[in-house]
Design an enzyme around this catalytic site. Structure first.
Site, PDB file in Angstrom:
ATOM      1  N   LYS A   1       3.423 -13.790   6.361  1.00 57.71           N
ATOM      2  CA  LYS A   1       3.482 -15.302   4.933  1.00 57.71           C
ATOM      3  C   LYS A   1       4.991 -14.747   5.610  1.00 57.71           C
ATOM      4  CE  LYS A   1       1.945 -17.610   2.599  1.00 57.71           C
ATOM      5  NZ  LYS A   1       0.527 -19.011   2.644  1.00 57.71           N
TER       6      LYS A   1
ATOM      7  N   ASP B   1      -3.496 -17.131   6.245  1.00 54.19           N
ATOM      8  CA  ASP B   1      -3.925 -18.239   5.631  1.00 54.19           C
ATOM      9  C   ASP B   1      -4.498 -19.145   6.961  1.00 54.19           C
ATOM     10  OD1 ASP B   1      -1.121 -18.789   5.477  1.00 54.19           O
ATOM     11  OD2 ASP B   1      -1.720 -20.731   3.714  1.00 54.19           O
TER      12      ASP B   1
ATOM     13  N   TYR C   1       1.304  -1.456  -0.410  1.00 55.54           N
ATOM     14  CA  TYR C   1      -0.324  -0.104   0.279  1.00 55.54           C
ATOM     15  C   TYR C   1       0.570   1.334   0.147  1.00 55.54           C
ATOM     16  CZ  TYR C   1      -4.812  -2.704   0.460  1.00 55.54           C
ATOM     17  OH  TYR C   1      -5.363  -2.993   0.467  1.00 55.54           O
TER      18      TYR C   1
ATOM     19  N   ASP D   1      -6.209  -4.800   6.574  1.00 54.54           N
ATOM     20  CA  ASP D   1      -6.701  -4.715   5.568  1.00 54.54           C
ATOM     21  C   ASP D   1      -8.075  -5.803   4.743  1.00 54.54           C
ATOM     22  OD1 ASP D   1      -8.677  -2.772   3.806  1.00 54.54           O
ATOM     23  OD2 ASP D   1      -6.945  -2.473   2.274  1.00 54.54           O
TER      24      ASP D   1
END
Ligand code: NAD
Length: 359
Positions: A193, A226, A126, A250
């Site tokens: 991640k 995940d 972002y 987000d």
């Protein structure tokens, strides 16, 4: 003298939900000295920008703002007023509580969901470092990055860059631990991640583990994003404070809004070292703008966070209780909250009911 607060009305449903929120905050008895300003596309003609300088100046003066949603026009030169405000004022922490409120429709009722997402607000994908695929810059970026990485980047690829810094990671993780400490929470979970993005998310995780050592009274764990999504669907009640880079924050905050009953009841705050801007998670909902149908709860609960931030703890508790009472009674609530067979009320009427519940 009241607390100076800049009120940005926003567009779409913004003017309606900000008016409703102002009404109920004034009814708490806390004295707020409101400085009302406008931002968004409607300002373009007059100021040549959707974010006029006087709006930023007003926030810099009052230090605190309550903000209605602002529409992000697609393909019109500026990325987003919302993102720009966060960037200009270095509001590096985005705080999004997710709490089940009795009376709000949710598949998760009966579970004790009361968690807070702390999202890094300035870095990651972002940060706005993107190259449109047909430009010379994109061609140069492809060549440069192919050479550096030894990886083939296709000729027709657009490029986005994901910066994650030690400073950015440290300040958000410290914020999460301090927030946990002052709000009496027990556990911080870092979401990442790092198994795939070893040098960006890997750095975030390394810094989180370091910072955790300074807060021995708060439990620390980490989870891959995940897996986190699945755990939130199965055991949302077991989480307390979740801290993560921008993009995951987000997505997961909308997921948590879904768990607790939707965007209409999901509050938020953008906080930096000097300034704080309080706003709902939802956008400007253009489909229902001007119809007195928008649920004001999300912005009102953002107002509760603002009152806490201003030290108006009693007013905040009173307002939160009144919101809970009106929603639990299910008689004077907007269409998205009204049970079958109950005629919904409008934005204004729901705010008046909340104000009355505090009288
Ligand atoms: P949205 O949140 O405006 O609407 C999504 C859905 O939720 C719609 O069905 C809408 O009617 C409903 N909804 C949202 N808020 C509601 C409320 N308070 N009461 C009842 N129903 C509500 O999301 P979108 O349609 O993706 O975005 C619309 C515009 O808002 C876009 O331009 C987007 O960029 C902008 N946006 C702004 C902010 C912000 O100002 N911080 C945040 C998100 C989106």
């Amino acid at each position: 003298m009241g607390h100076p607060v800049t009120l940005i009305r926003g567009d779409g449903i913004g003017p309606e939900v900000t008016e409703a929120t102002k009404t109920v905050i004034d009814a708490t008895g806390a004295t707020i000295d409101w400085q009302i300003v406008d931002a968004g596309e409607a300002m373009m003609d007059q100021y040549g920008t959707p974010l006029p300088q006087h709006v930023l100046d007003a926030i810099r003066t009052t230090k605190t703002a309550l903000k209605g949603p602002i529409t992000t026009p697609i393909g019109s030169g500026f990325r987003s007023v919302n993102v720009e405000i966060r960037k200009q004022l270095n509001l590096y922490a985005n705080v999004r509580p997710a709490k089940l409120i009795p009376g709000v429709k949710s598949y998760f009722h009966g579970l004790n969901v009361d968690l807070v997402i702390v999202r890094e607000n300035t870095e990651d994908l972002y940060a706005g470092i993107e190259f449109e695929r047909t430009t010379l810059e994109a061609a140069e970026a492809r060549q440069f990055l192919s050479r550096l990485s030894g990886q083939l980047i296709r000729d027709d690829a657009a490029i986005g860059i994901k910066p994650i810094s030690v400073l950015g990671s440290r300040q958000i993780v410290e914020f999460a631990f301090k927030h946990a400490t002052v709000t009496g929470r027990k556990k911080v979970t870092a979401v990442h991640k790092a198994n795939i993005m070893k040098y960006t998310d890997g750095l975030f995780l390394e810094v989180a583990r370091e910072v955790a050592k300074d807060f021995p009274n708060i439990q620390f764990e980490d989870l891959i994003v995940d897996n986190m999504c699945m755990q939130l669907m199965q055991n949302p009640g077991t989480y307390d404070v979740l801290v993560m880079p921008n993009l995951y924050g987000d997505i997961l905050s909308d997921l948590c809004a879904g768990i607790t009953g939707g965007l209409g009841v999901a509050p938020g705050a953008n906080v930096g070292r000097e300034y704080a801007v309080f706003e709902a998670i939802h956008g400007s909902a253009p489909q229902i703008a001007g119809l007195n149908q928008a649920n004001p709860t999300a912005l009102i609960l953002s107002g509760v966070l603002m009152l806490q931030h201003l030290g108006e703890v009693e007013a905040a508790a009173k307002l939160e209780k009144a919101v809970a009472t009106v929603i639990a009674e299910q008689k004077q609530v907007t269409a998205d909250l009204a049970p079958e067979g109950i005629e919904p009320v409008g934005t204004r009427e729901m705010a008046e009911a909340i104000a009355t519940a505090m009288a």
